[in-house]
Design an enzyme around this catalytic site. Sequence first.
Site, PDB file in Angstrom:
ATOM      1  N   HIS A 120     -17.975  61.260  37.200  1.00 27.06           N
ATOM      2  CA  HIS A 120     -17.381  61.665  35.909  1.00 27.06           C
ATOM      3  C   HIS A 120     -17.959  62.990  35.426  1.00 27.06           C
ATOM      4  O   HIS A 120     -17.982  63.271  34.246  1.00 27.06           O
ATOM      5  CB  HIS A 120     -17.582  60.572  34.846  1.00 27.06           C
ATOM      6  CG  HIS A 120     -16.817  59.322  35.152  1.00 27.06           C
ATOM      7  ND1 HIS A 120     -17.183  58.083  34.694  1.00 27.06           N
ATOM      8  CD2 HIS A 120     -15.719  59.112  35.917  1.00 27.06           C
ATOM      9  CE1 HIS A 120     -16.330  57.172  35.150  1.00 27.06           C
ATOM     10  NE2 HIS A 120     -15.433  57.768  35.893  1.00 27.06           N
ATOM     11  N   CYS A 128     -16.000  77.343  29.191  1.00 31.17           N
ATOM     12  CA  CYS A 128     -15.078  77.915  28.192  1.00 31.17           C
ATOM     13  C   CYS A 128     -13.634  77.592  28.572  1.00 31.17           C
ATOM     14  O   CYS A 128     -13.212  77.815  29.707  1.00 31.17           O
ATOM     15  CB  CYS A 128     -15.264  79.433  28.121  1.00 31.17           C
ATOM     16  SG  CYS A 128     -14.035  80.242  27.085  1.00 31.17           S
ATOM     17  N   CYS A 151     -16.193  85.174  24.457  1.00 38.45           N
ATOM     18  CA  CYS A 151     -14.785  85.646  24.459  1.00 38.45           C
ATOM     19  C   CYS A 151     -14.013  85.008  23.307  1.00 38.45           C
ATOM     20  O   CYS A 151     -12.841  85.333  23.077  1.00 38.45           O
ATOM     21  CB  CYS A 151     -14.124  85.289  25.798  1.00 38.45           C
ATOM     22  SG  CYS A 151     -13.557  83.571  25.905  1.00 38.45           S
ATOM     23  N   THR A 189     -23.070  48.695  35.588  1.00 38.62           N
ATOM     24  CA  THR A 189     -21.694  49.063  35.258  1.00 38.62           C
ATOM     25  C   THR A 189     -20.879  47.814  34.956  1.00 38.62           C
ATOM     26  O   THR A 189     -21.020  46.785  35.591  1.00 38.62           O
ATOM     27  CB  THR A 189     -21.018  49.878  36.391  1.00 38.62           C
ATOM     28  OG1 THR A 189     -19.675  50.204  35.992  1.00 38.62           O
ATOM     29  CG2 THR A 189     -20.981  49.128  37.712  1.00 38.62           C
TER      30      THR A 189
HETATM   31  N1  APR Z   1     -29.853  47.295  32.912  1.00 35.38           N
HETATM   32  C1  APR Z   1     -28.743  47.127  33.685  1.00 35.38           C
HETATM   33  N2  APR Z   1     -27.500  46.969  33.189  1.00 35.38           N
HETATM   34  C2  APR Z   1     -27.367  46.976  31.853  1.00 35.38           C
HETATM   35  C3  APR Z   1     -28.459  47.135  30.961  1.00 35.38           C
HETATM   36  C4  APR Z   1     -29.746  47.304  31.558  1.00 35.38           C
HETATM   37  N3  APR Z   1     -30.841  47.450  30.806  1.00 35.38           N
HETATM   38  N4  APR Z   1     -27.989  47.099  29.693  1.00 35.38           N
HETATM   39  C5  APR Z   1     -26.649  46.918  29.778  1.00 35.38           C
HETATM   40  N5  APR Z   1     -26.279  46.838  31.063  1.00 35.38           N
HETATM   41  C6  APR Z   1     -24.934  46.640  31.614  1.00 35.38           C
HETATM   42  C7  APR Z   1     -23.953  45.968  30.687  1.00 35.38           C
HETATM   43  O1  APR Z   1     -24.025  44.558  30.850  1.00 35.38           O
HETATM   44  C8  APR Z   1     -22.615  46.521  31.190  1.00 35.38           C
HETATM   45  O2  APR Z   1     -22.092  45.715  32.233  1.00 35.38           O
HETATM   46  O3  APR Z   1     -24.412  47.933  31.844  1.00 35.38           O
HETATM   47  C9  APR Z   1     -22.990  47.890  31.759  1.00 35.38           C
HETATM   48  C10 APR Z   1     -22.542  49.035  30.893  1.00 35.38           C
HETATM   49  O4  APR Z   1     -21.140  49.064  30.937  1.00 35.38           O
HETATM   50  P1  APR Z   1     -20.348  50.300  30.293  1.00 35.38           P
HETATM   51  O5  APR Z   1     -20.980  50.645  28.980  1.00 35.38           O
HETATM   52  O6  APR Z   1     -18.902  49.969  30.346  1.00 35.38           O
HETATM   53  O7  APR Z   1     -20.686  51.533  31.255  1.00 35.38           O
HETATM   54  P2  APR Z   1     -19.923  51.960  32.561  1.00 35.38           P
HETATM   55  O8  APR Z   1     -19.588  50.782  33.389  1.00 35.38           O
HETATM   56  O9  APR Z   1     -20.731  53.031  33.163  1.00 35.38           O
HETATM   57  O10 APR Z   1     -18.568  52.599  31.982  1.00 35.38           O
HETATM   58  C11 APR Z   1     -17.733  53.232  32.914  1.00 35.38           C
HETATM   59  O11 APR Z   1     -16.376  54.117  31.132  1.00 35.38           O
HETATM   60  O12 APR Z   1     -16.202  55.065  29.060  1.00 35.38           O
HETATM   61  C12 APR Z   1     -16.179  55.331  30.403  1.00 35.38           C
HETATM   62  O13 APR Z   1     -16.708  57.384  31.364  1.00 35.38           O
HETATM   63  C13 APR Z   1     -17.296  56.266  30.765  1.00 35.38           C
HETATM   64  O14 APR Z   1     -18.546  56.335  32.817  1.00 35.38           O
HETATM   65  C14 APR Z   1     -18.107  55.484  31.774  1.00 35.38           C
HETATM   66  C15 APR Z   1     -17.113  54.449  32.283  1.00 35.38           C
END
Ligand code: APR
Length: 249
Positions: A120, A128, A151, A189
């Site tokens: 991402h 710019c 600019c 994630t």
């Molecule tokens: N250690 C590991 N995992 C964790 C922790 C921790 N301390 N705290 C929270 N989590 C987990 C949560 O349970 C959740 O499943 O991390 C995950 C975070 O999920 P999101 O906030 O949805 O992040 P992500 O999966 O990276 O989102 C994907 O969505 O908004 C877009 O571009 C943005 O890259 C992002 C994409």
Amino acid sequence: MDDLIQRAAKDLAAAKNVVALTGAGISVESGIPPFRGKGGVWEKIDPMEYAHIDAFLRDPAKVWNVLIKEMKGVVDRAEPNDAHRGLARLEEMGILKTIITQNVDGLHQAAGNTDVIEFHGNFAWQKCLDCGNRCETSQINTEQIPPRCHCGGIFRPEVIFFGELIPPQHLSRSQLVASQCDIMLVMGTSAVVQPAALMPVISKQSGAKVIEINPERTPLTGTISDYIIQGKGGEVTNQIIAKLEKLIQ
Ligand code: APR
């Protein structure tokens, strides 16, 4: 949990080509809030109103004021945590080859990983809209919103907004490494945003083992993942690395 830690250490010790897919959760222990779940950014603001490219082009000042300025403050202060350092150690051990990260905070590189696909983009640079001139985010003066290039054009972060394509070179290389790995380590994630969340599916279909590290279950759990170690990234990674160091002595 301990037997899962032991199982992961053994799986990683036997692996030749591990790829990690990381998300915002791995940076939570560095003080960067996640997007979803407890304390998630999208629990407070609507991503379609602030993180979509059309919203940015319609009102750059609004997006800079509500989202980007806040992110700049948090990312400027963030340092790698044990989870980032653990993945760097796995690369040092010759186990982890590539990280596909959805994060834009640059913390994997700061921890020492050398092959990081920034799915991402990266928040460290601004571009710019008019002349394409680049400027480091740390050099941007946020007194003037939206920040402007010499600019007169408006700066935008080199991250991928909703509504934008994943850079083709990152997408194709991620698909390739996901199809060639023998373990896909999925950390921090929610696995709900495509096409990033497809990478573990590609790995699974190519015969790899998929291991999740996350306090919460995700759509991958029980379907694509072989197992999930439910815990915080830093703590779980520390325990796995400690066992792994003994196994490969
Ligand atoms: N250690 C590991 N995992 C964790 C922790 C921790 N301390 N705290 C929270 N989590 C987990 C949560 O349970 C959740 O499943 O991390 C995950 C975070 O999920 P999101 O906030 O949805 O992040 P992500 O999966 O990276 O989102 C994907 O969505 O908004 C877009 O571009 C943005 O890259 C992002 C994409």
